[in-house]
Design a protein around this motif. Structure first.
Motif, PDB file in Angstrom:
ATOM      1  N   HIS A  59      28.870 -42.984  -8.151  1.00 54.83           N
ATOM      2  CA  HIS A  59      28.195 -42.914  -9.450  1.00 54.83           C
ATOM      3  C   HIS A  59      29.118 -43.641 -10.431  1.00 54.83           C
ATOM      4  CE1 HIS A  59      25.837 -40.394 -12.628  1.00 54.83           C
ATOM      5  NE2 HIS A  59      25.716 -41.707 -12.789  1.00 54.83           N
TER       6      HIS A  59
ATOM      7  N   SER B  49      28.402 -45.627 -16.566  1.00 52.94           N
ATOM      8  CA  SER B  49      27.153 -46.146 -17.122  1.00 52.94           C
ATOM      9  C   SER B  49      27.376 -46.824 -18.469  1.00 52.94           C
ATOM     10  CB  SER B  49      26.135 -45.014 -17.295  1.00 52.94           C
ATOM     11  OG  SER B  49      26.524 -44.152 -18.345  1.00 52.94           O
TER      12      SER B  49
ATOM     13  N   ARG C 223      33.321 -50.625 -14.066  1.00 53.66           N
ATOM     14  CA  ARG C 223      32.551 -50.538 -12.830  1.00 53.66           C
ATOM     15  C   ARG C 223      33.138 -51.434 -11.744  1.00 53.66           C
ATOM     16  NH1 ARG C 223      27.749 -50.080 -16.396  1.00 53.66           N
ATOM     17  NH2 ARG C 223      27.638 -52.360 -16.474  1.00 53.66           N
TER      18      ARG C 223
ATOM     19  N   ASN D 279      24.539 -48.137 -11.676  1.00 55.54           N
ATOM     20  CA  ASN D 279      24.379 -48.322 -13.124  1.00 55.54           C
ATOM     21  C   ASN D 279      24.510 -49.784 -13.536  1.00 55.54           C
ATOM     22  OD1 ASN D 279      23.778 -45.740 -14.242  1.00 55.54           O
ATOM     23  ND2 ASN D 279      25.863 -45.103 -13.769  1.00 55.54           N
TER      24      ASN D 279
END
Length: 219
Positions: A140, A143, A156, A190
């Motif tokens: 995950h 975001s 990320r 994301n």
């Protein structure tokens, strides 16, 4: 038709089960109880469909799992037919990956679990399927809602690089093929396709959905 199980293939399905706690608290989307019922109905339907054809064992990867949802998930597992065997990466009360929320892997095949901590509340859960020579990273990534605080694209990329390096370290591949472990990254990236493609290319990764399904949407 006859249902068969292979040791070379697995079928991977992923859900973001909470997706926005704030919207739930505001009553703008279903509460976690209703959301759980919907997800478990989808799980049941999926297992019915896959039992009718020759398929590989199922691995379910969940993101944004809270302690409450984990309890619901365990209740669902216990409600399944007794001949089914399930393995899970987190048990209620353990608090390893669901504090306050996180990823959980549920599988019809046994696996070993390890966790990579990116920060206090951000981690990646690895499921090592050694007999299948496969490893799944349940992710995950950060975001865009944090873009005012950090460079989220770089964050990320760093997280994904760290994930790949960890899998390479745990399952190094030699030129003579002594360890041909397949590495699979599953979950909430994301990222849009435009954002993801250059990053995947730089890491020598393939987008399985685009490769197998093309432009078809996933929901």
């Amino acid at each position: 038709s006859t249902s068969t199980t292979t040791t070379e293939m697995i079928k991977v399905v992923t859900w973001n089960v909470l997706y926005d706690k704030q919207l739930m608290e505001q009553g703008r989307i279903a509460d976690i109880g209703t959301r759980s019922e919907v997800i478990f109905a989808q799980l049941n339907n999926f297992l019915v469909r896959t039992s009718q054809v020759a398929v590989a064992p199922c691995v379910f990867v969940f993101q944004e799992v809270t302690a409450e949802f984990l309890m619901c998930l365990m209740a669902w597992v216990q409600s399944r037919p007794g001949e089914e065997q399930w393995y899970i990466s987190e048990r209620p009360g353990a608090g390893v990956t669901v504090d306050p929320m996180g990823q959980v892997v549920l599988s019809q095949l046994p696996f070993e679990t390890s966790v990579l901590r990116h920060s206090r509340f951000k981690q990646t859960v690895f499921a090592h399927f050694k007999s299948q020579h496969q490893i799944i990273a349940a992710v995950h990534l950060t975001s865009d809602k944090h873009k005012k605080e950090v460079d989220v694209a770089s964050r990320r990329a760093d997280q994904l690089m760290e994930i790949i390096q960890t899998m390479d370290h745990d399952h190094p591949t030699t030129e003579d093929g002594r360890d041909n472990t397949t590495m699979i990254v599953v979950g909430a990236g994301n990222m849009t396709d435009t954002q993801a493609l250059p990053l995947l290319v730089s890491l020598d990764l393939a987008d399985c959905w685009v490769t197998l399904i093309g432009d078809e949407i996933g929901h």
